[in-house]
Enzyme design. Structure first.
Site, short mmCIF file in Angstrom:
data_model
loop_
_atom_site.label_atom_id
_atom_site.label_comp_id
_atom_site.label_asym_id
_atom_site.label_seq_id
_atom_site.Cartn_x
_atom_site.Cartn_y
_atom_site.Cartn_z
N GLY A 39 2.75 2.58 -4.12
CA GLY A 39 1.71 2.94 -3.15
C GLY A 39 2.28 3.56 -1.88
O GLY A 39 1.75 4.54 -1.36
N CYS A 40 3.37 3.00 -1.40
CA CYS A 40 3.98 3.50 -0.16
C CYS A 40 4.60 4.88 -0.37
O CYS A 40 4.54 5.73 0.52
CB CYS A 40 5.01 2.50 0.35
SG CYS A 40 4.27 0.92 0.80
N THR A 41 5.18 5.09 -1.53
CA THR A 41 5.74 6.41 -1.85
C THR A 41 4.62 7.44 -1.94
O THR A 41 4.73 8.55 -1.40
CB THR A 41 6.55 6.36 -3.15
OG1 THR A 41 7.64 5.44 -2.96
CG2 THR A 41 7.11 7.73 -3.52
#
Length: 150
Positions: free
Chosen positions: A44-46
């Site tokens: 998700g952060c990527t």
């Protein structure tokens, strides 16, 4: 208690992903998008970071800067930024002092750091806050607000 729309962002200093001092006071004068995310190189952060990367020129064309903040180290941030060709600033918040300063809530029973985006005007006042674990929803929200204040 969380930071609210209309609050002035307090001055702070942090280390950017190159280990250099980042001073909030030097950012005043342009709109800023600060996004807090849980962890480098997670799916998700990527996706969120790459979406900000893909729209970064649109933010810059509107005179805005993007700043990502997580509890990862400067070394982790450098790898993350280089791997995904991130053109914006990443700040390390290992001691969680920035999360406390911005009063970023945690999610999942307090186990996972929250994912919150703050849109700040050139005077350093919070205009909008977007709190959602849906990573890719942050970018269009922030870009729309920046366009409105243009």
């Amino acid at each position: 208690m969380t930071m609210k729309i209309g609050d002035k962002v307090p001055d702070f200093t942090a280390k950017n992903h190159y280990g250099e001092d980042f001073k909030w006071s030097e950012q005043i004068g342009k709109p800023i998008v600060i996004y807090f995310y849980p962890k480098d190189d997670t799916p998700g952060c990527t996706a969120q970071a790459c979406s900000f990367r893909d729209e970064y020129e649109d933010f810059k064309d509107l005179g805005a800067e993007v700043i990502g903040i997580s509890g990862d180290s400067e070394k982790s941030h450098v790898k993350f930024a280089e791997k995904h060709k991130l053109p914006f600033i990443l700040l390390s918040d290992k001691d969680k002092s920035l999360r406390k300063l911005f009063k970023v809530p945690t999610n999942l029973l307090g186990l996972l750091p929250g994912r919150v985006t703050y849109i700040i005007n050139k005077e350093g006042i919070v205009l909008e806050i977007f709190d959602s674990m849906k990573a890719k929803d942050h970018i269009p929200f922030a870009l729309n607000v920046i366009r409105q204040i243009g």
